[in-house]
Each structure stands twice: as structure tokens, then as C-alpha cells.
Design an enzyme around this catalytic site. Structure first.
Site, PDB file in Angstrom:
ATOM      1  N   TYR B 269       0.818  -1.214   0.000  1.00  0.00           N
ATOM      2  CA  TYR B 269       0.000   0.000   0.000  1.00  0.00           C
ATOM      3  C   TYR B 269       0.850   1.260   0.000  1.00  0.00           C
ATOM      4  O   TYR B 269       0.420   2.294  -0.501  1.00  0.00           O
ATOM      5  CB  TYR B 269      -1.020  -0.024   1.140  1.00  0.00           C
ATOM      6  N   HIS B 426      -5.693  -3.504   6.411  1.00  0.00           N
ATOM      7  CA  HIS B 426      -5.006  -4.448   5.524  1.00  0.00           C
ATOM      8  C   HIS B 426      -3.876  -5.209   6.227  1.00  0.00           C
ATOM      9  O   HIS B 426      -3.129  -5.942   5.595  1.00  0.00           O
ATOM     10  CB  HIS B 426      -4.461  -3.731   4.291  1.00  0.00           C
TER      11      HIS B 426
END
Lengths: 745, 745
Positions: B269, B426
Site C-alpha cells: 500500500y 489491511h
């Protein structure tokens, strides 16, 4: 050409060829009573070329790399004390590996001596040979030998003994002039003659076998004959022990290769056998040019090398049919010698890219010629093309078809259709089997051999028991299996009795299509398969495969059409169920090694199975009826030692069928780009697939891809030669054509 | 430097920096009441540099390739009719992909116009923008939106809407001078202002979130503010909706990164978020240089890019910790922009190899500067080094250690020890997890995310349900699992409450060693792990890992130490049994997704587990006691849709333990050469491994490799700062040292 002058002095090769007959008559005179070993090298590296290599090394990258490699290995060997251990260990064990290393060390040291004249390198070879000469005569058969397998003395099997002699006699050939007469006699009498005797007389059966073990034996003994000036040895090597030509090198050339140069055991063993074939041929040409060995059987040795190179995928790996280790490429040692000799003798420019890719040459007359030629050439891309390769000594025992078409990016869709003969003891029961590659990537794979070569923890690196119980069985291949039994009951003897029959082959520009029939794999079932690779006119850059597999019998059977794929399942057009535990799919003939991972019953229509592998999608679209069953499998059941790789399969089953035709389209499509995070065409493009006509003589398959026209492929289901005329009425349309098939809109 | 002159005219960058304070005071005057959109580009590609790119393209390979790519894409787009479909489909579906393609087409066309001045390209952008301006105001929330997930209008999620604006406002910035006033007003009022309002006001929560979704939102709206001359927009983007600095871009920089530039969600990310961070920073620097955004937080944005690049393996792939797609490399689009801007602003030469490897640049001021610099540089090998990377806004929430040592061939043995914080939604429950690579090859892997990005057949390309039930669970990682439950009960909220604690870190020359403690993953268990990478003085070119994992509690527990490996099992030092069917290993917390493929009980001593992967052997040697149980596993149980890859694991289990220390040596060894058919060192080199001392404060592990001395590693088991003195008596020998550990013979 220049190196011929150097080698032959005043005699030109062309003259020798013309003078062949004369030389043959005079030949007896060539062999002296006195040992010829006092003379210079007689095998594959002459004194003149050795000197030329020394001179030209710096200016030629291939020569330089090749020489530096041998020099590094030799220098490393010279730094250690010579050790000739008492033979004790099987393959992979210490003494086995040490004796292998010893011949490699002697060979490299001899090359360095021949090229540079450094006396220490010759001395090293001499000392080691004397050590072997001391030990060898007293050796019994190897303690780790196996029952029913020809034993060696230095090694557990006789094969390694022949390989040892093959290299060592070459090493001796290069240094013998540096060894005093007495030591030479010791080495020749105590080591080489005794070993040649062991290989050719005591191991009579292997020596006279039409098999790669026999080739290693005759090559080693034959070359020993040239070096020692022993005509009896060379004659036995070339014409067999009884010198009647019923066995020996020439007979091996006759029987082990098809007229197209296909070796009956398949590419993995062809790769291994090509070395003694080519090197011994080279030695014969140097010593008995009148035999015209490179012209033999319409230049068979040229075809053998080219066919072998063509039997590789875009990754340069040999197709892993039959017993085969999958990582093997044409960069292997054996091919270095073979391609060099083939280039030297046939001047085939198509070989040069392989040699440039390989990046080195053999240190030999052939390697020298090749290095000079390669330096002046360009390109490292070897061109692979579609071709039909016959099997069997007379080319009548089926064969292998290679179907290849490029896609938009130039990547080859690359299919191998195997309708070859059994291929002896290393053959697999994979009649009418199919392999498919998308460029370097395996789409439908062959398991290869169950073996971890030379990994001692894996049964000494030998073939594992799962090789017989799984890897050889039909279910480990992309073919049809009836009643969960392998072709020919999984018996080599039965399988060797007959081969599939080619029905037709057309490698046209727009479509490559091959059809073959196998009538004896099962007692009362006839199998026939037609494999077509084509692209539609609407999408000429997207080749795909149409696969039509028919089984026909008078009695009902269970027919399983198997596809072994690798990758991750993405989608199916049908529902399937998974059990909470994984149980074996069957109980015998390889089925006991497959876990059933899922089961589906799609109903009548089309079943689409889509997977992803390394950024490409692949689909198999198969026609189904109301009774079709689908199984997903994974290898590894009944495998107590984790000897099997957990490969995946997709199996289409029809029970209680007499006559059934499996029709499938196999297509690569779309892609996944992880950097751009884009996905294109993740689904099959097939929108329609139907059998639109079928009688005893003809079959028509109509298909349509998304946004395209419907096309119909009509095939004649029997053997087709020439261009007979056909006429088939499908619905209201009558189709006429000449030949085996037609494709129409 | 030269491009600064072009860009800034008479003003030099250095002057601007020095004059920062003054400019800040004068800033209000910079914003005119009249739309600034009549002026030239204000974002990341100035008119001057666009002209320079046009001039220099031919002479610079990077510029040329980059421009040709944009030109090809743009020209392709111009050949088709403009289509702005009514939003209907979720991710991967037609309208979703079409709206994505539209912004990419507009962006490429705008770049081509800016660089070449071709009017058709500007016209294309204008027409499409007018079409969007027509459609956008009437759009409701997207029909395929999901509950509890911020919706968009063009797209099912708001995130994509912000990304659309991010690119489209850049396109508009480059062509706006070509659009008449009326059309400009239409586009600005009906499209950009409405969209910015939707993203920043109607989606207030996302806009003010400290999260990558928030970053995309503020970057898009902030850049829109600069282009439209709307100061309110840019202020809200930089300081949050309430302009109080509690949210917005600066706050995101404060909270989402550690002082070392680690982004709390992890590299996958960070790779995604780095794009809006860097591009918006670049736009800020161009428009509000007084903010000195590239100096912010001690040059945080420089550290963010370097840390991100370092978080890749030798294959340039981001380590797949947390939710991550495994194929992602630093060649991804986002990194092209980020590395270019980082080079332009920080002139860090170490970035140039990455840029040369990538082979293209962004068409921007930064890309131009970088292309010129890269052309004059050499080398394409990015240097990776061992490092400790702190996590958390103040660097106090654990971190990640990268341990790297080259072997004889220069291949890095490359370990990642993760003792970072949860990493938000996440994040995975992998406290004290370990990843190990041997060069580009995964030795001990992380499953990554269970997701097939953008593959519609796989749940629309979204995270699969197995991501939660398997991939996030502790058992999918190389860490310790107590009582078959995941760390923090698998709950993000609990996991976000605390982070592991670094005990010590020493990245010395001969040994890299890191120790960390996690006290709250389980209610009453303290976990600590020490990972050491070292080589012995006798074999300095064979690095290996010593792994010491301790679990301590006042009550008895089951402790499972898990290793996820890929490759084929070669050998074990112990007997194991396989069942004839495969059943799941457990019932929950990811265990239900693992098949138990074998079970062993090795007894007290050492258990050695050896596998082969792609021509290298690897062994884990673990200390065992009489109760140790060993399980072999394979993912894929309870997986009805074949969503899981069938990856393999090796699990060491101790039941009913209060305090247990797992001690293992993990080593690459030997190799398999399929061309030469040789195998070297297929067995572990470890001949001895023992815990030779242990009390509450110290632990000593003694080990010996074949033909080497015994070595003892003594570690202090508590937090160590500075260089305290220690003294431990092992047998008759007293060992003294300073610091956290010592290693002695």
C-alpha cells in the site's frame, strides 16, 4: 577449410573422400604391429588444431571461454593429491562421484596440455592413469551393483564404466606422447585393454545391445582401438562382437534412429546418446574416412542433431516425454560436442545460433571450426518450425508432430502430438498424448520422470518407485485412459509390439493438423486423435487448438480424457463440489496417486475450465452430454516419501460408452499485468462449439469465437493419402473438398 | 539546475527556499479572484519543460521511450469515438474499466498536446471533459456500491473517483489554455467543482481520513484547487476540511509514516499511496514553495521513497507482508512518478539505477530532470542493505528489520523480520513474523493476500473471503501461534492497540541480529523472537539464520511454530506418516484451510527438514524434545472455489508448555545442476545444535557445521540498550561481553 589443411597435412579431405575405396583396400596396412600410441592424437583433437586453438584463443570469445573453463577446472584438479578410491558407493555416493570427477579432471588436464604444452598437466594425467592401472586389474564387480542390471567395476553400473573410458581414452590420446614406453605399456595393458575387455567381452550382452548403453560401450572401446592401434577392437565396435554387422555402431545407427533422426527413447535420452554417436563418428571419420560415416543413411547424423534441437520448447528445454528430467536444455554438455561436430561436418548455418547461445564450444577440431564460424555469424535465436518426425528404423512406427504458430507478440503456441512407438524401457504409456506450450510456458504438461537425479536422499538419485507406479502410467499424461487401466496394460513388452498409425498430416500455412490412430493400446478399443492448430481469419494472431479424441469399441467402457495443467483455477462454466477431505481418485494404474480435489456433472452442452498461469489465462472448452463427469485432481496420494510433485489435472469422464468423441478447444487468452493492475480477456472466447455432422467416415465440428463468424472443420475419420474428393451435407449445405479435411465458414 | 531556470524564469530554486518566510507572508496575494485557469500549467509539467522534452526526446532514450508510449496510447485513443457510459459495473466490469481508460486516455492525450502542441489531442480532452460535464451533475451514487464502503458516482467506490480526478485535473491543467472561456466554465463548474465537492464535502469522512483513501482525495482536490485557483480547496486539502491541521495532507504525512518513512499499511500500500503523496507534494512545491513540503518532517518524503525501494527483494518485488499482490515490483507506474520526483528534489544518486532499470520516466518536470541525470549515470543494480525501519508516527511502534548478507556468488540471503504495528485494515496477524529469500527466490514466504486483482471471476477481483479466513490469520505466516488462535484474536481493533517492542538490534559486519518482544498478542503469553543472520569465520561466504523464538506464560498452552516454504521435500532426519486421505489440520483461525499432509514425532534431539527449490537445497534444523510433534501442511482445505494457492508448510508443535524456546538454524546449501547432472551438498551442514545455557536472563545456543568449530551464541533475553556488561558461565567456561549478545568459539 583451413583447419583441414593443418590436420591432414598435405592430404585434403576432399581427396580422401574421393579416394575412399582405395584407402579401404589398403586399410590393413594402416594398422601397424607396433603400438600407434607413439604417434600424436588420433581422436577428436589433433595436434595442429590444438596449436591453432592456443593461437586464436584471445581473439575468439567462444574459444577463450571454453579454454578458460577447462584450464580453471584442470588447475583446480592439479592442486589436489591424486586419489583413486576403492569403489564402494552407488550413484551420488563418494566413490562414484570421485571416479566421475577423476575422468573429468584427466580430460581437462589433457586438453590444457594439448593446447598449451604445459608438462605438469600431462604428468597429472599420467600419474592418475598409472594409479588406475595399479588398481583396476584387481577389482571385482562393484559391491553396490544391482540385480538384473549390468554391473561395472569402478561404478555400480557398467554404463558409467564405458563413460569413464570414453573420456579417459581421449585424455590419454592427447598426452600419450609425453609418457615413457614402459609406463605406456603399463597403462595400455593393465588399464585400457583390461577395461575394454571388461566392457566388450565380459559385458558382451551390453556391448552388443541396440541401446544407448551399447552405444557408450562401442564408442569407448572403438576409440580405445584407434588409440591403441587395435583393429580388432574398432571392428568389433563398428560391426559388433561377431563383426557381422548384426550389432555394433552401424547397426545402432540403423535401428535406434528413424530416417528423420528421431531416437526411439525420446529426446531426453537422445540428448544423452548423441554424445557417443557423434564423437565416435568423428573418431571414425578421422581414422577411417573411407567409411563415410557422416554420409551414412542419407546423412542420418545431421538429421539426428537437428531433430533433437527441434525437440525443444521456446525455453530450449527438451520436451519431457518418456523418462525425462524436465530442466534439461540444449545447453547440456552433450549438445556442445554434438552441435559442433554437426556444424563441422555439415556446415549447417541454422546451428550457429544455438552455439552462440550456448556460449562455448568443445575443445576439439569441430569446436575450433565452429567457433570461427560462429564468430562471423549473428543472432542467438534458434528457429523452431512445425514438422512431422517419423519414428522407427524405417519411419513406419508412428512419430511425433510438432505444431507451432506465433501469436501477435511472436510467442509460439507450441504443441507436441505423440503417436510414437514405445521407446523401450524408458517409454511411457502415453499413446496419442498431447503437450502444449505457450512460448516457454507449459500449458498442458508431461510429468516427466519421477526422479531427482543424483539426489542421494531420493533413493540414491535413481528412478523412484513412483516412476513406474505413476509417471509412466497413462493417467500421468494428456491422453485417453479406458477403464482406469494404462495403455498396453502398462507393459513395455506389449507396448513395444506395435505403434500408432499416422492417418494424415498437413502442416499448411493457416492450419497445422495431424491425425493418428492407435488400435492396440486396449484389446477391443480403437483410439484416434486429431489435433489441429489454427487461427481464424478474423483473429489471425490468436492461435488455438482443436482436439478431437475418439474411442470406439463394440463393448461399453469408461473413457477418461485427461489434461494435466499447471496454474490456478480461475473459473468454470459448471458447478462442482469439493469434499472436506481429499481421497484418492482410484486404486491402481496411477489413479491411486491422484487426489480427487473436486467433482462436477455439467450436463449436456459445453464445459469451460479456465486457469491462470504466470499472467496468462487458458481455457479448455469441451463438449459434454448428460452423463459427462468432470474430476479435478492433484498428484501426491499414496506417496509416502513426498516423491511426487503436487501437479494438477482436469479429467473428463464418460462411462458406459461404446463410441465416444471428445471435442475440445484449448486456447490461451488475455493476460494479467500486475504492474498496471489490468486484466484482459480473462474468459474463454468460445461462444459456440458443436458437432454438426457425424457418420462413420466424417466428423464436422462447428465453433464460433466472440465477435467472429462460425467456422466448421470437417475431417475424414480414416486414413487419408493423396487428395481424395469428399462431399458432406450438413443441414442444407453441401461441403466438397479434396484431402483429409476442410474448414469453412 | 538547467531546468530550474527554464521553469522559474529568473527565480532560482535556492533563492525561493531562502525567501520562504517572505513568500509565506505574501501568499494571500498570490491567489487572484479571477480564474487562474487561463494561465499555463500549474501542476507537475510546466510549459517550459514540456517544450524541453519535445526538443530532447530524440537524444535521450528514457524520454524517447516514455514519450513514444504516451503518444501511442493517445493516438490509439484518438482513433475511437468518445464514450462516457452510464456507470453500472463493479471493479473489472465494463463501465468501471472504461472510466479508468478514459482518464488514462485524457492524461496521455494532454501530455502529447503539451509536448508537441498537436491541437487534435487537446480537442480530444476537451470533448471528453465536456461529455463528462454533461453527465456528471446528474449522477446518483453508483448502483454497485457496497454497504459500509464509501461509494463513488462514476465508480463503485469513492477511491476510484479520487484517482479519476487526480489524473483528469492534470490533463485539464495541460490543455486548458486551448479551451474557450465558456467551455472552461462548463467543465470547471459542472465537472471539477461538483466532483471536488462530492469528494471533499459529500464524502467528508473519507476526505478527512488518515488513510490512503484520504490521501488520494486530498491530492485530487488540492490539485484541482491549484488549477482552478480555488484557495479554499487547497487549504482544505492540506490542512483538512476544518483547516485546523487535524486532518488533511500534512496530518497524513505526520501519522501515516514513521520517521524512517515506513508507511503503516506496509510496502504494497505504500507503493500505492506514494503516488498521491509525491505528486501532490510536487504540486504544492510548484504553487506554494514556502511550505517547503520536501523538507517536511526532516525530509520525510525522501525517506518514504528510499524505504519503499529497500522493501523489495532481489527480484525487485515488494515484500508481500499484509494484504499484498505478490508480483508487484518497483517498476509499477506509481514508482515511476515517485522516484523521479524524489530524484529531482533530493538529487539522491542511489535512485538512478532504479530509474535506468525501469527504462522510462514520467513526462513531468521531475521526469525530465531525472532522464537527463540517468543518461549520464551508469549501472542498473540497486543496492540493498541491512537496515532497521521503525514503525509508528514517532517511530515507537516496533518496526521491520531487513537482514542481508551476500554468499560466495554475491546472492543476498535476505530476511525480513516483522515486528511492526497492525497496519490498519489491511494488516495481517503476523507479529514477529519472518520472511526469507535467497536472492530472488522465496525460501520462507508470506502468502500475501488472497485476491486475484481485477479478475472478475474471482469475486470481481476484490479481496476474497479466504483473505480474512486464511491469508490474514497467523497460521498463514512464519510465526508462532498459540492454541490455534491468531494473534489478537484476529481482530484489527485489538491488534491496533499495541505494537511489538524492539529489544535490540545490531547490524554489524559479521552478524546481523535483531530481537523483539510481543506481549499482548495473547492474553497471558509473552512472545519474543531473536533472528540472527551470520556466517562462521570458517565459511564466511555461507550465511545462514539462527532463529530463537520463545513463548512464556504462567499457564500451559499449545505452541505452533510455523514455516511456509515452497519447493519439494527432499529429506528429513525423522520418520513421518502420511494418511491415505488428507483432512484439515484444524477447525478455525486458518487451520481449517490447511490439509495435514504428514505427521511426525521425532523424539528429543534435532529435527532436520530439507527441501529443494529451483536448484538449491534448504534445511531447517530445529531442537526437539520428547513431546515435539511435526506437521506437514498444504493450503486448500475448506476452499470451495479453489481460491487458495496450494502452498506448503512445516509446523513444529509443543503442547502443554508454559515456557518454551524454539531454536532453529535455517540454511541454504548446495545446488543441483541439471545440465551437468551434478548435486552438491544436498544435506544440511549442521552437525550440532544445542541450548547450552538458559536462565531467565540469558540463553546460549551452541552449534557446529560439518568440518567446522563449534560456536556459541549467547543472548541477553531482555531489552538491551547501550553496552551493559554481561558474564555467563557455561560449563567450565565463563563468557564476558558488552552489549546484547556475543558469539564465541
Amino acid at each position: 577449410m583451413i583447419y583441414d589443411l593443418i590436420k591432414n597435412g598435405i592430404l585434403k579431405k576432399t581427396f580422401l573422400l574421393r579416394a575412399g575405396l582405395l584407402v579401404m583396400i589398403l586399410m590393413p596396412l594402416v594398422f601397424h604391429a607396433q603400438p600407434v600410441s607413439e604417434k600424436g592424437p588420433r581422436l577428436i583433437l589433433s595436434a595442429g588444431i590444438a596449436g591453432a586453438i592456443d593461437r586464436d584463443t584471445e581473439g575468439n570469445r567462444l574459444l577463450d571461454r571454453s579454454f578458460r573453463y577447462a584450464e580453471r577446472k584442470a588447475d583446480e584438479a592439479l592442486r589436489h593429491a591424486i586419489e583413486v578410491p576403492v569403489p564402494a558407493d552407488p550413484g551420488g555416493g563418494y566413490t562414484h562421484e570421485k571416479h566421475k570427477k577423476n575422468y573429468a579432471d584427466m580430460y581437462n588436464a589433457a586438453l590444457v596440455f594439448a593446447i598449451t604444452g604445459k608438462p605438469a598437466h600431462a604428468e597429472f594425467v599420467k600419474k592418475m592413469l598409472l594409479r588406475y592401472a595399479e588398481v583396476y586389474p584387481g577389482l571385482p564387480l562393484h559391491p553396490a551393483r544391482k540385480e538384473n542390471h549390468p554391473a561395472g567395476k569402478l561404478f555400480w553400473q557398467g554404463l558409467n564404466e564405458a563413460v569413464w573410458l570414453f573420456y579417459t581414452i581421449q585424455a590419454y590420446d592427447l598426452v600419450k606422447t609425453e609418457i615413457g614406453r614402459k609406463d605406456r605399456e603399463t597403462i595400455e595393458n593393465e588399464l585400457f585393454r583390461k577395461m575394454a575387455h571388461f566392457i566388450s567381452v565380459e559385458s558382451y550382452e551390453t556391448f552388443n545391445k541396440i541401446h544407448n548403453h551399447g552405444t557408450w560401450a562401442v564408442a569407448a572401446v572403438g576409440m580405445t582401438g584407434y588409440v591403441l592401434g587395435d583393429r580388432d577392437m574398432t571392428e568389433r565396435a563398428i560391426k559388433g562382437s561377431d563383426k557381422d554387422g548384426k550389432t555394433g555402431f552401424l547397426k545402432q545407427l540403423d535401428e535406434l534412429f528413424s530416417p528423420d533422426g528421431y531416437y526411439s527413447e525420446g529426446p531426453y535420452y537422445q540428448r544423452y546418446a548423441i554424445l557417443p554417436f557423434m564423437v565416435f563418428a568423428e573418431a571414425i571419420e578421422e581414422n577411417q574416412p573411407a567409411l563415410e560415416i557422416f554420409e551414412y543413411r542419407d546423412r542420418l547424423l545431421h538429421k539426428a542433431v537437428v531433430t533433437l534441437l527441434q525437440l525443444t520448447n521456446s525455453n530450449n528445454e527438451f520436451y519431457p516425454i518418456n523418462d525425462a528430467i524436465k530442466d534439461k536444455t540444449y545447453f547440456s554438455e552433450e549438445l556442445v560436442f554434438a552441435t559442433n561436430i554437426a556444424y563441422e561436418r555439415y556446415e549447417d548455418q541454422s546451428l550457429l545460433p544455438v552455439i552462440r547461445q550456448t556460449g562455448r564450444v568443445s575443445l576439439s577440431n569441430a569446436g575450433y571450426a565452429t567457433a570461427l564460424a560462429a564468430a562471423g555469424s549473428k543472432g542467438t535465436s534458434y528457429e523452431r518450425s512445425s514438422r512431422l518426425i517419423s519414428d522407427g528404423p524405417s519411419g513406419k512406427q508412428g512419430g511425433i508432430a510438432l505444431l507451432r504458430m506465433p501469436d501477435a507478440s511472436g510467442t509460439l503456441l507450441d504443441a507436441l502430438f505423440k503417436f510414437a512407438s514405445q521407446g523401450m524401457g524408458h517409454g511411457h504409456f502415453d499413446r496419442l498424448g498431447l503437450l502444449l506450450y505457450d512460448g516457454p510456458q507449459e500449458v498442458l504438461g508431461d510429468y516427466g520422470a519421477a526422479r531427482f537425479l543424483n539426489v542421494e536422499a531420493k533413493d540414491g538419485g535413481r528412478y523412484l518407485k513412483e516412476n513406474k507406479t505413476y509417471a509412466k502410467q497413462s493417467i500421468a499424461h494428456n491422453t485417453l485412459i479406458a477403464d482406469e487401466t494404462s495403455h498396453y496394460g502398462g507393459k513395455v513388452k506389449q507396448g513395444s509390439g506395435s505403434a500408432p498409425e499416422l492417418l494424415f498430416c498437413d502442416l499448411g500455412e493457416d492450419i497445422h493438423m495431424v491425425s493418428a490412430r492407435e488400435g492396440r493400446a486396449y484389446k477391443d478399443i480403437e483410439l484416434s486423435r486429431t489435433v489441429a492448430m489454427l487461427a481464424t481469419p478474423e483473429a489471425p494472431e490468436h492461435p488455438f487448438v482443436i482436439d478431437i479424441f475418439r474411442a470406439r469399441s463394440d463393448t461399453p467402457h469408461q473413457y477418461d480424457l485427461n489434461f494435466q495443467y499447471s496454474g490456478q483455477l480461475m473459473d468454470t462454466s459448471f458447478e462442482y463440489t469439493r469434499d472436506s477431505v481429499l481421497a484418492p481418485l482410484g486404486t491402481a494404474n496411477g489413479y491411486q496417486h491422484l487426489f480427487k480435489t473436486a467433482y462436477g456433472k455439467p450436463g449436456a452442452g459445453r464445459a469451460v475450465f479456465t486457469w491462470l498461469r504466470d499472467k496468462r489465462f487458458y481455457s479448455i472448452t469441451t463438449l459434454t452430454d448428460s452423463s459427462t463427469e468432470l474430476f479435478f485432481t492433484q498428484a501426491g496420494a499414496g506417496d509416502p516419501d513426498f516423491n511426487l510433485r503436487p501437479e494438477k489435472g482436469y479429467l473428463v469422464r464418460q462411462r458406459d460408452k461404446r463410441d465416444h468423441v471428445f471435442v475440445s478447444i484449448i486456447e490461451p487468452h488475455g493476460n494479467f499485468d500486475p504492474q498496471l493492475e489490468t486484466v484482459q480477456h480473462p474468459g474463454s472466447g468460445v461462444e459456440m462449439l458443436e458437432v454438426t455432422y457425424r457418420d462413420d467416415k466424417y466428423l464436422a465440428v462447428t465453433f464460433r469465437f466472440r465477435n467472429q463468424q462460425a467456422h466448421t472443420l470437417v475431417i475424414c475419420r480414416d486414413k487419408v493419402t493423396g487428395t481424395p474428393e469428399h462431399r458432406v451435407t450438413i443441414g442444407s449445405k453441401t461441403i466438397r473438398w479434396k484431402g483429409a479435411y476442410t474448414i469453412t465458414q
